[in-house]
Each structure stands twice: as C-alpha cells, then as structure tokens.
Design a protein around this motif. Structure first.
Motif, PDB file in Angstrom:
ATOM      1  N   ILE A  15       0.866  -1.172   0.000  1.00 12.02           N
ATOM      2  CA  ILE A  15       0.000   0.000   0.000  1.00 12.02           C
ATOM      3  C   ILE A  15       0.904   1.224   0.000  1.00 12.02           C
ATOM      4  N   MET A  16       0.785   2.054  -1.045  1.00 14.26           N
ATOM      5  CA  MET A  16       1.631   3.246  -1.184  1.00 14.26           C
ATOM      6  C   MET A  16       3.107   2.872  -1.106  1.00 14.26           C
ATOM      7  N   ASN A  17       3.484   1.801  -1.851  1.00 14.82           N
ATOM      8  CA  ASN A  17       4.868   1.306  -1.948  1.00 14.82           C
ATOM      9  C   ASN A  17       5.429   0.811  -0.619  1.00 14.82           C
ATOM     10  N   LEU A  18       4.568   0.553   0.359  1.00 12.03           N
ATOM     11  CA  LEU A  18       4.993  -0.007   1.641  1.00 12.03           C
ATOM     12  C   LEU A  18       4.618  -1.485   1.661  1.00 12.03           C
ATOM     13  N   SER A  19       5.634  -2.367   1.657  1.00 12.84           N
ATOM     14  CA  SER A  19       5.389  -3.804   1.588  1.00 12.84           C
ATOM     15  C   SER A  19       4.718  -4.299   2.865  1.00 12.84           C
ATOM     16  N   LEU A  20       3.611  -5.011   2.710  1.00 11.76           N
ATOM     17  CA  LEU A  20       2.848  -5.498   3.855  1.00 11.76           C
ATOM     18  C   LEU A  20       3.086  -6.974   4.131  1.00 11.76           C
ATOM     19  N   ASN A  21       3.753  -7.678   3.210  1.00 11.51           N
ATOM     20  CA  ASN A  21       3.930  -9.117   3.380  1.00 11.51           C
ATOM     21  C   ASN A  21       4.722  -9.460   4.635  1.00 11.51           C
ATOM     22  N   TRP A  22       5.757  -8.669   4.896  1.00 11.01           N
ATOM     23  CA  TRP A  22       6.639  -8.984   6.022  1.00 11.01           C
ATOM     24  C   TRP A  22       5.955  -8.745   7.368  1.00 11.01           C
ATOM     25  N   LEU A  23       4.776  -8.097   7.366  1.00 11.08           N
ATOM     26  CA  LEU A  23       4.064  -7.868   8.617  1.00 11.08           C
ATOM     27  C   LEU A  23       3.573  -9.169   9.234  1.00 11.08           C
ATOM     28  N   SER A  24       3.515 -10.258   8.421  1.00  6.13           N
ATOM     29  CA  SER A  24       3.082 -11.549   8.961  1.00  6.13           C
ATOM     30  C   SER A  24       4.011 -12.027  10.070  1.00  6.13           C
ATOM     31  N   THR A  25       5.273 -11.588  10.012  1.00  6.16           N
ATOM     32  CA  THR A  25       6.239 -11.979  11.038  1.00  6.16           C
ATOM     33  C   THR A  25       5.874 -11.406  12.403  1.00  6.16           C
ATOM     34  N   PHE A  26       5.153 -10.273  12.415  1.00  7.85           N
ATOM     35  CA  PHE A  26       4.872  -9.581  13.667  1.00  7.85           C
ATOM     36  C   PHE A  26       3.435  -9.767  14.141  1.00  7.85           C
ATOM     37  N   ILE A  27       2.680 -10.637  13.461  1.00  9.95           N
ATOM     38  CA  ILE A  27       1.290 -10.862  13.872  1.00  9.95           C
ATOM     39  C   ILE A  27       1.227 -11.427  15.289  1.00  9.95           C
ATOM     40  N   GLY A  28       2.269 -12.184  15.685  1.00  6.29           N
ATOM     41  CA  GLY A  28       2.288 -12.776  17.020  1.00  6.29           C
ATOM     42  C   GLY A  28       2.217 -11.760  18.136  1.00  6.29           C
ATOM     43  N   LEU A  29       2.660 -10.535  17.851  1.00  7.38           N
ATOM     44  CA  LEU A  29       2.607  -9.490  18.880  1.00  7.38           C
ATOM     45  C   LEU A  29       1.173  -9.182  19.304  1.00  7.38           C
TER      46      LEU A  29
END
Length: 225
Positions: A15-29
């Motif tokens: 979204i707006m050139n900000l990659s969201l895929n790597w956010l899956s790593t932090f879902i545990g938080l």
C-alpha cells in the motif's frame, strides 16, 4: 508457467509502496496479552513444557562450557522460525521463511558472532578444529581446506535448507490445488485427501525444520567454547 508458479512467493502486496507481506512476522505481537493471564491456559502449559524440554536439550548439547542463559537465544530462534513456518500454511499469508532474505538474516549474524568469539577468545582451539585428531601429516593441508570450506558454508546450508523445505512443500500444494478445477468430481475427493495429507506433512516439516535450525546453531555454538 514457471514464472507464474514462483510468483506466489513474491512479496508484492503493498500500500503506497509499503510492503505489507513482512508484517506476517509480527502478527504474534497481537496475541501476547493472553500470556499475562494469572491462571495459565492449557495452551500455555503445553508451550512451557515444550520450552523446558528444549532448554534441557540445548543445555546437554552446549555441555558444561556453555554460558548460562544462552539456551534462551536458541529457544527464541526456534520459536520465531516455528511461528513463521506455521503462518505460511494459512491461505493468503506471506511465508517469510521461504525467502533467503529472512533465513540468511537469522543464520549469518549468528554464525559470524560464533566465529568472531571463537577466533578472538579461543584461537588455538579453533585452529585445532581445522585438523581432526589422527589425520596423517600428508593429508593435513587438504583437511584444513576441507574443514575451512565446510565451516564457511554453514550459514548458507542453514538458510538454504529452511528455505528449500518451505518452498518445496508450498509449491507441491499449489500445483495440486491448481489441478482441482480441471478434474472430474470423483477425483476431487481424492485430491482433497491428498491435500490434507500434504498439509499435515507440511505442519510436521515446519516443526522439524525449526528444530533442526536451532539444534545446528547450538552445535555450532558448542564448538567455539
């Protein structure tokens, strides 16, 4: 065909050139607050027993020369890899451990810190590792080369092993899943059974590969003490 097949591993969601895929790593938080309950749930009891078992195993591998508290680092390593491996089994969630960017970021700094610590503090011990005990004098130069190469490629083998196992299982599931619309109704049932069996296998691979990564890292650590 191959380009389309491997495109499922491309970190393309943004979204707006900000990659969201790597956010899956932090879902545990998002689920951490449940750990602060006064009465632990069965899930927490099981997880604590697993961590205690890993602590005992890593202590055994490290031996008496291991530093106190070092098992916490390897347990954390096991936990984050296991968490990301399992996340990748859910539809539409990016599998970060299927990329060398993630696995090398874990393996390379870990191996490099072991090597720097070993060569700075235990130089003679590290030189002794290059020549196995009982090696004939004529073979010593070759053994030094072989041992040096095997030592240098360790972070690569750690990273590639984890990445390849994650990619292989996901590709197989994707290939079989893509054949579903083209099959007869009678064969779809067989396909579903095979897919479920592969999913169970992938769950086992997710556990095994995180355990292998953590155990090998512990063994590499024990060699420099």
């Amino acid at each position: 065909m191959m380009t389309n097949l491997f495109s499922v591993f491309d970190p393309s969601t943004n979204i707006m050139n900000l990659s969201l895929n790597w956010l899956s790593t932090f879902i545990g938080l998002l689920i951490i607050p449940s750990l602060y309950w006064i009465l632990p749930s069965r899930h927490n009891i099981i997880w604590n027993n697993i961590l205690l078992t890993l602590h005992k195993e890593f202590n055994t591998l490290l031996g008496t020369s291991g530093h106190k508290g070092s098992t916490l680092m390897f347990i954390s390593l096991f936990s984050i890899i296991l968490f990301n491996n399992f996340l990748g089994l859910f539809p539409y969630i990016f599998t970060s451990t299927s990329h060398l960017t993630m696995t090398l970021s874990l393996a390379l700094p870990l191996w490099l810190s072991f090597m720097l610590y070993g060569w700075i503090n235990h130089t003679q011990h590290m030189f002794a590792h290059l020549v196995p005990q009982g090696t004939p004098s004529a073979l010593m130069p070759f053994m030094v080369c072989i041992e040096t190469i095997s030592n240098v490629i360790r972070p690569g083998t750690l990273a590639v092993r984890l990445t390849a196992n994650m990619i292989a299982g996901h590709l197989l599931l994707t290939l079989l899943g893509n054949t579903g619309p083209n099959l007869m109704t009678s064969l779809v049932t067989i396909l579903l059974v095979v897919q479920i069996a592969l999913l169970v296998l992938e769950a086992a691979v997710a556990i095994i590969q995180s355990y292998v990564f953590a155990v090998l890292s512990t063994l590499y650590s024990s060699e420099v003490n």
